[in-house]
Design an enzyme around this catalytic site. Structure first.
Site, PDB file in Angstrom:
ATOM      1  N   ARG A  90       0.826  -1.203   0.000  1.00 44.04           N
ATOM      2  CA  ARG A  90       0.000   0.000   0.000  1.00 44.04           C
ATOM      3  C   ARG A  90       0.863   1.257   0.000  1.00 44.04           C
ATOM      4  O   ARG A  90       0.544   2.239  -0.684  1.00 44.04           O
ATOM      5  CB  ARG A  90      -0.921  -0.003   1.226  1.00 44.04           C
ATOM      6  CG  ARG A  90      -1.775   1.249   1.325  1.00 44.04           C
ATOM      7  CD  ARG A  90      -2.688   1.206   2.538  1.00 44.04           C
ATOM      8  NE  ARG A  90      -3.510   2.405   2.604  1.00 44.04           N
ATOM      9  CZ  ARG A  90      -4.508   2.587   3.459  1.00 44.04           C
ATOM     10  NH1 ARG A  90      -4.816   1.640   4.335  1.00 44.04           N
ATOM     11  NH2 ARG A  90      -5.202   3.707   3.450  1.00 44.04           N
ATOM     12  N   ASN A 144     -10.587  -4.519  -1.480  1.00 36.58           N
ATOM     13  CA  ASN A 144     -10.501  -3.498  -2.524  1.00 36.58           C
ATOM     14  C   ASN A 144      -9.550  -3.909  -3.640  1.00 36.58           C
ATOM     15  O   ASN A 144      -8.606  -4.660  -3.398  1.00 36.58           O
ATOM     16  CB  ASN A 144     -10.017  -2.174  -1.910  1.00 36.58           C
ATOM     17  CG  ASN A 144     -11.120  -1.457  -1.175  1.00 36.58           C
ATOM     18  OD1 ASN A 144     -12.250  -1.416  -1.628  1.00 36.58           O
ATOM     19  ND2 ASN A 144     -10.803  -0.884  -0.014  1.00 36.58           N
ATOM     20  N   CYS A 164     -19.123  -2.410   0.657  1.00 40.01           N
ATOM     21  CA  CYS A 164     -18.308  -1.238   0.978  1.00 40.01           C
ATOM     22  C   CYS A 164     -18.988  -0.501   2.122  1.00 40.01           C
ATOM     23  O   CYS A 164     -20.209  -0.583   2.288  1.00 40.01           O
ATOM     24  CB  CYS A 164     -18.175  -0.327  -0.240  1.00 40.01           C
ATOM     25  SG  CYS A 164     -17.176   1.159   0.029  1.00 40.01           S
ATOM     26  N   HIS A 194     -16.522   3.232  -4.837  1.00 38.89           N
ATOM     27  CA  HIS A 194     -15.648   4.394  -4.656  1.00 38.89           C
ATOM     28  C   HIS A 194     -15.831   5.435  -5.758  1.00 38.89           C
ATOM     29  O   HIS A 194     -14.934   6.236  -6.024  1.00 38.89           O
ATOM     30  CB  HIS A 194     -14.177   3.966  -4.536  1.00 38.89           C
ATOM     31  CG  HIS A 194     -13.890   3.232  -3.267  1.00 38.89           C
ATOM     32  ND1 HIS A 194     -12.632   2.813  -2.906  1.00 38.89           N
ATOM     33  CD2 HIS A 194     -14.707   2.844  -2.242  1.00 38.89           C
ATOM     34  CE1 HIS A 194     -12.687   2.202  -1.735  1.00 38.89           C
ATOM     35  NE2 HIS A 194     -13.953   2.206  -1.321  1.00 38.89           N
ATOM     36  N   TYR A 244     -14.348   9.834  -2.170  1.00 37.57           N
ATOM     37  CA  TYR A 244     -13.393   9.427  -3.206  1.00 37.57           C
ATOM     38  C   TYR A 244     -13.479  10.312  -4.443  1.00 37.57           C
ATOM     39  O   TYR A 244     -12.548  10.334  -5.260  1.00 37.57           O
ATOM     40  CB  TYR A 244     -13.629   7.964  -3.596  1.00 37.57           C
ATOM     41  CG  TYR A 244     -13.170   6.998  -2.539  1.00 37.57           C
ATOM     42  CD1 TYR A 244     -11.834   6.578  -2.482  1.00 37.57           C
ATOM     43  CD2 TYR A 244     -14.041   6.521  -1.573  1.00 37.57           C
ATOM     44  CE1 TYR A 244     -11.408   5.704  -1.503  1.00 37.57           C
ATOM     45  CE2 TYR A 244     -13.623   5.645  -0.583  1.00 37.57           C
ATOM     46  CZ  TYR A 244     -12.303   5.253  -0.553  1.00 37.57           C
ATOM     47  OH  TYR A 244     -11.879   4.396   0.424  1.00 37.57           O
TER      48      TYR A 244
END
Length: 421
Positions: A90, A144, A164, A194, A244
């Site tokens: 990440r 995700n 989500c 998102h 987002y």
């Protein structure tokens, strides 16, 4: 009823455990299996999970294992909440795209594509092993990028629904502002994972009065602050975008901001170290307050509700999930995966009709869906050219020089996770 959680060693798992314990009447679990290859983390999380169950009087048994096949055997539902490559991957997703002047984020843009490429093959392998062991099990995907991963699962014929926490978080926020119970708030929540907008906020159900104009008039500043968008944008649009959308509506501003502070991955990694130390305390028997800063608010409530409905044990009849479009948005293919309110029961999720979309939203949804088509193709078949095409199609990239540079960086930073590289 047996549930299995793949990625059960996550520091976020105690949030899920807390929801299972509090809502045991909605979802009466007799056995919960936490599955994770990281045995040290799993021991800490499993110990706290058992103490939470004990404190709240939950009679279910909690089992921890690193053996996926044994863990999912006989499970009625399998929850996926894994992160291939961990926080280290990440950290890369959130940094190397900035070198090309593009947003660095773990679920959208170039970083989101990297995560999809790492994740889709692993999830499909897990799902196939679940199917061999128990073909009737539902797979609930919280991994995700949920839209792409859920589409991969559905396309491969698995019984899967994507989940989500954005919608349930906004529902809880709006309910508090309106001083009503969350159950009274229905969202006209439309888009892709998102990439969603609240086109209406209705009291009493899908056909209830739309109080979104009142909500924006009276609480627009608070909502805008939460989204980190200017109040005037909400007023001009007359809708509430998910947070987002800031990556799209304020891309360059976000890129400059990300270049001046530690990444979210670094913050979460530090938080995880602290949380794991807490979990090792044998006196701790509830989720710590620090966990609220970890992200994923209300995930446990959403997961319990969805699992209860899919397993025929009640649950809300209408929930926001990720599932096949099947004509709901007429400008998308039926097998696109969208995020909308759906009727959920033991047969699966069926999207409800949604309001006609303004081209301002429909155009971006169509654009990102085209990217997701190419991203899934790259995840399934590999190859530099497929990665390049997906990046070139993404509205946050879109220029060939950027796409070329990002392709090279993506492959270099993810080579160990890409069988074809």
């Amino acid at each position: 009823m047996k549930l299995a959680v793949v990625g059960g060693g996550s520091t976020y798992t105690p949030e899920l455990i807390d929801g299972f314990a509090r809502l045991q009447d909605t979802l009466p679990i007799s056995e919960l299996v936490l599955i994770d290859p990281a045995a040290d983390r799993l021991d800490l999380v499993g110990g706290l999970a058992r103490r939470i169950f004990a404190k709240q009087g939950h009679p279910g048994k909690i089992v921890t294992t690193s053996d996926l096949d044994a863990g999912v055997e006989g499970a009625d539902a399998v929850l996926l909440q894994l992160r291939v490559g961990g926080q280290a991957a990440r950290q890369q997703d959130e940094t190397w795209p900035l070198e090309c002047g593009c947003v660095g984020q773990e679920t959208t843009g170039a970083g989101g594509l990297a995560k999809a490429l790492r994740t889709v093959p692993v999830v499909l392998d897990i799902a196939e092993r679940v199917r061999r062991t128990n073909p009737d099990a539902w797979i609930i995907d919280f991994t995700n990028p949920v839209g792409i991963v859920t589409r991969a699962l559905l396309q491969a014929g698995h019984k899967a629904v994507g989940l989500c926490n954005v919608a349930i978080g906004l529902q809880r926020k709006f309910a508090a502002l309106l001083r009503v119970t969350p159950a009274e708030v229905h969202l006209d929540h439309v888009g892709l994972n998102h990439l969603t907008w609240e086109l209406g906020v209705r009291l009493g159900g899908p056909q209830g009065d739309n109080v979104l104009p009142k909500l924006l008039a009276e609480h627009g500043d608070t909502i805008a602050d939460d989204l980190r968008l200017p109040r005037q944008i909400l007023d001009r649009l007359g809708v509430v975008p998910s947070y987002y959308l800031r990556y799209f509506y304020a891309h360059d501003e976000v890129v400059r901001e990300l270049g001046t502070k530690p990444s979210r991955a670094a913050e979460v990694a530090a938080m995880e170290r602290e949380l794991l130390a807490m979990y090792g305390d044998p006196a701790l028997d509830e989720k710590p307050e620090l966990l609220a800063k970890r992200g994923g608010a209300f995930y446990s409530e959403a997961a319990v509700d969805l699992a209860a409905s899919l397993l025929g044990n009640g649950g809300s009849p209408v929930q926001v999930v990720n599932t096949y479009n099947n004509g709901t948005l007429p400008f998308l293919a039926d097998d696109a995966v969208i995020e909308v309110p759906a009727r959920v029961d033991a047969a699966g999720a069926v999207p409800l009709p949604v309001p006609e979309l303004d081209p301002l939203y429909a155009g971006l949804i169509a654009h990102v869906t085209a990217y997701e088509d190419l991203a899934l193709e790259a995840a399934l078949r590999g190859g530099r050219d497929r990665v390049f095409r997906a990046l070139l199609a993404h509205p946050l990239v879109g220029q060939y020089a950027y796409a070329d540079g990002l392709t090279d960086r993506l492959i270099e930073h993810n080579r160990e996770h890409l069988a074809w590289a």
